[in-house]
Design a protein around this motif. Structure first.
Motif, short mmCIF file in Angstrom:
data_model
loop_
_atom_site.label_atom_id
_atom_site.label_comp_id
_atom_site.label_asym_id
_atom_site.label_seq_id
_atom_site.Cartn_x
_atom_site.Cartn_y
_atom_site.Cartn_z
N SER A 55 108.13 46.59 -28.10
CA SER A 55 107.01 45.92 -27.45
C SER A 55 107.23 44.41 -27.42
CB SER A 55 105.70 46.23 -28.19
OG SER A 55 105.63 45.48 -29.40
N VAL A 56 106.30 43.69 -26.77
CA VAL A 56 106.37 42.23 -26.75
C VAL A 56 105.64 41.62 -27.95
CG1 VAL A 56 106.58 42.11 -24.25
CG2 VAL A 56 104.31 42.03 -25.29
N LEU A 57 105.04 42.45 -28.79
CA LEU A 57 104.33 41.94 -29.96
C LEU A 57 105.30 41.21 -30.88
CD1 LEU A 57 102.03 45.00 -30.74
CD2 LEU A 57 101.40 42.86 -29.62
N MET A 110 106.53 38.32 -29.97
CA MET A 110 107.21 37.35 -29.10
C MET A 110 106.37 36.07 -29.03
SD MET A 110 108.28 37.78 -25.06
CE MET A 110 109.36 39.15 -25.39
N GLY A 162 104.01 33.47 -27.86
CA GLY A 162 102.90 33.57 -26.92
C GLY A 162 102.19 34.91 -26.94
N GLN A 163 102.67 35.84 -27.77
CA GLN A 163 102.06 37.17 -27.88
C GLN A 163 101.49 37.37 -29.28
OE1 GLN A 163 101.76 39.28 -25.35
NE2 GLN A 163 102.97 38.06 -23.92
N PRO A 164 100.57 38.31 -29.44
CA PRO A 164 100.04 38.59 -30.78
C PRO A 164 101.15 39.07 -31.70
CG PRO A 164 98.67 39.62 -29.08
CD PRO A 164 99.92 39.14 -28.40
N VAL A 176 112.76 41.91 -29.79
CA VAL A 176 112.28 40.57 -29.46
C VAL A 176 113.33 39.55 -29.91
CG1 VAL A 176 110.54 38.81 -30.05
CG2 VAL A 176 109.83 41.16 -29.55
N THR A 187 111.57 37.24 -36.28
CA THR A 187 110.19 37.69 -36.10
C THR A 187 109.56 38.01 -37.46
OG1 THR A 187 110.82 40.01 -35.87
CG2 THR A 187 110.74 38.67 -33.85
#
Length: 269
Positions: free
Chosen positions: A186-188, A190, A192-194, A213, A219
């Protein structure tokens, strides 16, 4: 006429693909270029209509959020739509015709090629275009039970069925299984993302945590995994792996992977 390829997405400023491809072009002394172009979903049809008429254009990589939508605009002779359901690369075939394909599956497996997943449990976060490529690869690796965690569990269940995988589809906040491999597709997490907040306690000591990511590279998920002394794979590994397959399609040359350490240093500079 200098040949070029590019990466498209929305947003696209974070992409490291131009650095990777330009590095390989430089090492191989190939006269070419690789660019980044922000393209809105509503502009995809116009984008490909313009590019197909440019003889210097060799193709493009496709990133979020266009990996599914691109198949509505580019021929799919390899039936990527049925096999994976998402494309991340468009290149010119014989006669200059455009062809959609997916190099994410090969890129995903590249850094874990020595990991024996036969019959072992796997957990995957997300159910988008990247998840499709990962699940396609896992289905061919003989994995055991697969647990998909996604905001919409029904979407995850549909993917398990599509790829013939046995397992469960759970909401994001669900408890992790004792998986040998955890993959965040997922983009989580990243920029700007949650954040992606998971309790890694259920994972065994020999588990591998893999986060695709790469912005940021470190991360919160990978920090938590390293705090438990778990093996980790960061997003640059998959990014470089899938880029290598695409580079050969674009420029007709095998990228010089013997320079991977130098490339990684440049990407992290």
């Amino acid at each position: 006429m200098t040949p070029y390829a590019e990466v498209i997405g929305e947003p696209i400023a974070h992409s490291k693909s131009p650095l990777i491809h330009r590095f390989w072009l430089e090492k191989l002394e190939i006269a070419g270029d690789y660019r980044a172009a922000e393209v809105k979903g509503s502009d995809l049809a116009d984008f490909f209509a313009r590019r197909i008429g440019d003889p210097a254009w060799r193709g493009c990589n496709v990133t979020v959020p266009h990996k599914l939508a691109v198949l509505d605009h580019v021929p799919d002779p390899g039936d990527v739509r049925s096999l994976i359901g998402a494309a991340n690369t468009v290149f010119r075939g014989e006669g200059g015709a455009l062809i959609a394909t997916n190099t994410d599956a090969a890129g995903f497996l590249s850094p874990i090629a020595d990991l024996d997943l036969s019959g072992r449990a796997v957990a995957v976060v997300g159910a988008g275009g990247a998840a499709r490529a990962v699940l396609f690869a896992l289905a061919r690796s003989g994995v055991g039970k697969v647990t998909i965690l996604n905001r919409t569990p029904l979407k995850g269940a549909a993917l398990l069925a599509q790829f013939g995988l046995k397992g469960d589809a759970l909401p994001l906040g669900a408890k992790l299984p004792a998986a040998a491999l955890l993959v965040n597709t997922s983009v989580l997490g990243m920029i700007g993302q949650p954040p992606l907040e998971l309790d890694l306690a259920p994972l065994p000591e020999d588990a591998v945590v893999y986060d695709i990511v790469y912005a940021p590279l470190e991360t919160a998920l990978l920090r938590a995994a390293r705090a438990r002394d778990l093996d980790t794979v960061d997003g640059l590994e998959m990014l470089v792996g899938q880029a290598a397959v695409a580079f050969e399609l674009f420029f007709g040359a095998v990228p010089p992977r013997e320079h991977d350490e130098e490339l990684r240093a440049r990407l992290l500079a």
